[in-house]
Design an enzyme around this catalytic site. Structure first.
Site, PDB file in Angstrom:
ATOM      1  CE  LYS A  49       1.640 -17.557 -27.440  1.00 52.18           C
ATOM      2  NZ  LYS A  49       2.823 -17.856 -26.616  1.00 52.18           N
ATOM      3  CE1 TYR A  67       0.126 -19.780 -22.231  1.00 49.95           C
ATOM      4  CE2 TYR A  67      -1.143 -17.745 -22.189  1.00 49.95           C
ATOM      5  CZ  TYR A  67      -0.369 -18.661 -22.873  1.00 49.95           C
ATOM      6  OH  TYR A  67      -0.067 -18.458 -24.204  1.00 49.95           O
ATOM      7  CG  PHE A 115       7.671 -16.877 -17.766  1.00 50.62           C
ATOM      8  CD1 PHE A 115       6.428 -17.041 -18.361  1.00 50.62           C
ATOM      9  CD2 PHE A 115       8.395 -18.017 -17.424  1.00 50.62           C
ATOM     10  CE1 PHE A 115       5.911 -18.300 -18.611  1.00 50.62           C
ATOM     11  CE2 PHE A 115       7.891 -19.284 -17.654  1.00 50.62           C
ATOM     12  CZ  PHE A 115       6.629 -19.428 -18.265  1.00 50.62           C
ATOM     13  NE  ARG A 117       3.418 -28.385 -28.875  1.00 50.04           N
ATOM     14  CZ  ARG A 117       3.668 -27.559 -27.866  1.00 50.04           C
ATOM     15  NH1 ARG A 117       2.856 -26.553 -27.608  1.00 50.04           N
ATOM     16  NH2 ARG A 117       4.741 -27.715 -27.115  1.00 50.04           N
ATOM     17  CB  THR A 171       8.228 -23.199 -26.644  1.00 49.40           C
ATOM     18  OG1 THR A 171       7.259 -24.245 -26.679  1.00 49.40           O
ATOM     19  CG2 THR A 171       7.681 -22.029 -25.853  1.00 49.40           C
ATOM     20  NE  ARG A 216       5.979 -20.831 -30.838  1.00 52.25           N
ATOM     21  CZ  ARG A 216       5.446 -21.888 -30.235  1.00 52.25           C
ATOM     22  NH1 ARG A 216       6.020 -23.072 -30.336  1.00 52.25           N
ATOM     23  NH2 ARG A 216       4.343 -21.768 -29.533  1.00 52.25           N
ATOM     24  CG  ASN A 248       6.051 -18.046 -28.316  1.00 49.60           C
ATOM     25  OD1 ASN A 248       4.986 -17.462 -28.166  1.00 49.60           O
ATOM     26  ND2 ASN A 248       6.334 -19.163 -27.676  1.00 49.60           N
ATOM     27  CG  HIS A 294      -0.896 -21.718 -27.066  1.00 47.89           C
ATOM     28  ND1 HIS A 294      -0.094 -22.296 -26.099  1.00 47.89           N
ATOM     29  CD2 HIS A 294      -2.067 -22.414 -27.041  1.00 47.89           C
ATOM     30  CE1 HIS A 294      -0.775 -23.273 -25.516  1.00 47.89           C
ATOM     31  NE2 HIS A 294      -1.973 -23.367 -26.068  1.00 47.89           N
ATOM     32  CD  GLU A 324      -4.241 -25.420 -24.290  1.00 55.46           C
ATOM     33  OE1 GLU A 324      -4.178 -25.338 -25.538  1.00 55.46           O
ATOM     34  OE2 GLU A 324      -3.230 -25.586 -23.569  1.00 55.46           O
TER      35      GLU A 324
HETATM   36  P1  CMP Z   1       2.940 -21.026 -25.070  1.00 59.28           P
HETATM   37  O1  CMP Z   1       3.059 -22.168 -26.006  1.00 59.28           O
HETATM   38  O2  CMP Z   1       1.830 -20.067 -25.279  1.00 59.28           O
HETATM   39  O3  CMP Z   1       2.837 -21.589 -23.571  1.00 59.28           O
HETATM   40  C1  CMP Z   1       3.460 -21.006 -22.472  1.00 59.28           C
HETATM   41  C2  CMP Z   1       4.147 -19.735 -22.829  1.00 59.28           C
HETATM   42  O4  CMP Z   1       4.969 -19.210 -21.853  1.00 59.28           O
HETATM   43  C3  CMP Z   1       5.044 -20.006 -24.000  1.00 59.28           C
HETATM   44  O5  CMP Z   1       4.278 -20.181 -25.147  1.00 59.28           O
HETATM   45  C4  CMP Z   1       5.959 -18.795 -23.977  1.00 59.28           C
HETATM   46  O6  CMP Z   1       5.483 -17.739 -24.779  1.00 59.28           O
HETATM   47  C5  CMP Z   1       5.908 -18.388 -22.522  1.00 59.28           C
HETATM   48  N1  CMP Z   1       7.198 -18.581 -21.907  1.00 59.28           N
HETATM   49  C6  CMP Z   1       7.789 -19.750 -21.614  1.00 59.28           C
HETATM   50  N2  CMP Z   1       8.987 -19.523 -21.039  1.00 59.28           N
HETATM   51  C7  CMP Z   1       9.126 -18.169 -20.966  1.00 59.28           C
HETATM   52  C8  CMP Z   1      10.137 -17.322 -20.468  1.00 59.28           C
HETATM   53  N3  CMP Z   1      11.258 -17.801 -19.931  1.00 59.28           N
HETATM   54  N4  CMP Z   1       9.944 -15.994 -20.572  1.00 59.28           N
HETATM   55  C9  CMP Z   1       8.815 -15.486 -21.116  1.00 59.28           C
HETATM   56  N5  CMP Z   1       7.812 -16.256 -21.600  1.00 59.28           N
HETATM   57  C10 CMP Z   1       7.983 -17.579 -21.520  1.00 59.28           C
END
Ligand code: CMP
Length: 143
Positions: free
Chosen positions: A9, A49, A57, A85, A91, A102, A112, A115, A126
């Site tokens: 990211k 997404y 969010f 993963r 996450t 992470r 984070n 992905h 994807e």
């Molecule tokens: P990712 O694995 O890319 O898939 C969904 C993304 O949503 C996740 O990583 C986070 O970066 C983001 N995400 C999930 N929960 C929240 C949250 N509460 N606030 C902001 N971002 C979020």
């Protein structure tokens, strides 16, 4: 042979973590079979997404994920979906174990760093969103 979709990211790119992260996957033995670097088009973000479109969010996440270039790639190897993963960690970086991407490099759930697809169905979905069949390369990897 299994494939997964991975994306470093904007925060990972801006902090200069691309080489370090790719290196982990290469050393583990996974094969890079496709890659693209650049800013994600908005339509691609909405497709990728899809399941989060209605989440509170989402607007903030979309602004962040399009705020700079990302590195998208496809990895191939035995059990690559679950293993990547695990290598990425939870996450929420607060719950990610040390030694994971992470756990080592991220502090916030929003930013984070990385992905990766969470299941065979999402990996197939994807990969198709981000790459055409012609962009996925077949070659021999030397172990
Ligand atoms: P990712 O694995 O890319 O898939 C969904 C993304 O949503 C996740 O990583 C986070 O970066 C983001 N995400 C999930 N929960 C929240 C949250 N509460 N606030 C902001 N971002 C979020």
């Amino acid at each position: 042979m299994e494939r997964t979709f991975v994306m470093i990211k904007p925060d990972g790119v801006q902090r200069g973590l691309v080489g370090e992260i790719l290196s982990r996957f290469e050393k583990k033995g996974f094969k890079i079979v496709a890659a693209k670097f650049g800013v994600l088009p908005e339509a691609v973000v909405d497709k990728h997404y899809e399941e989060h479109l209605a989440k509170p969010f989402y607007p903030g996440m979309k602004a962040y994920i399009t705020s700079g270039p990302v590195l998208r790639f496809v990895l191939e190897g035995d059990n690559v979906i679950a293993t990547v993963r695990k290598m990425n960690g939870a996450t929420n970086p607060a719950e990610a174990a040390p030694g994971t991407v992470r756990g080592d490099y991220a502090l916030s759930i929003g930013k984070n760093v990385i992905h990766a697809s969470d299941a065979p169905e999402s990996a197939a979905r994807e990969i198709t969103i981000h790459f055409t069949d012609a962009e996925i390369v077949s070659y021999e990897k030397i172990d």
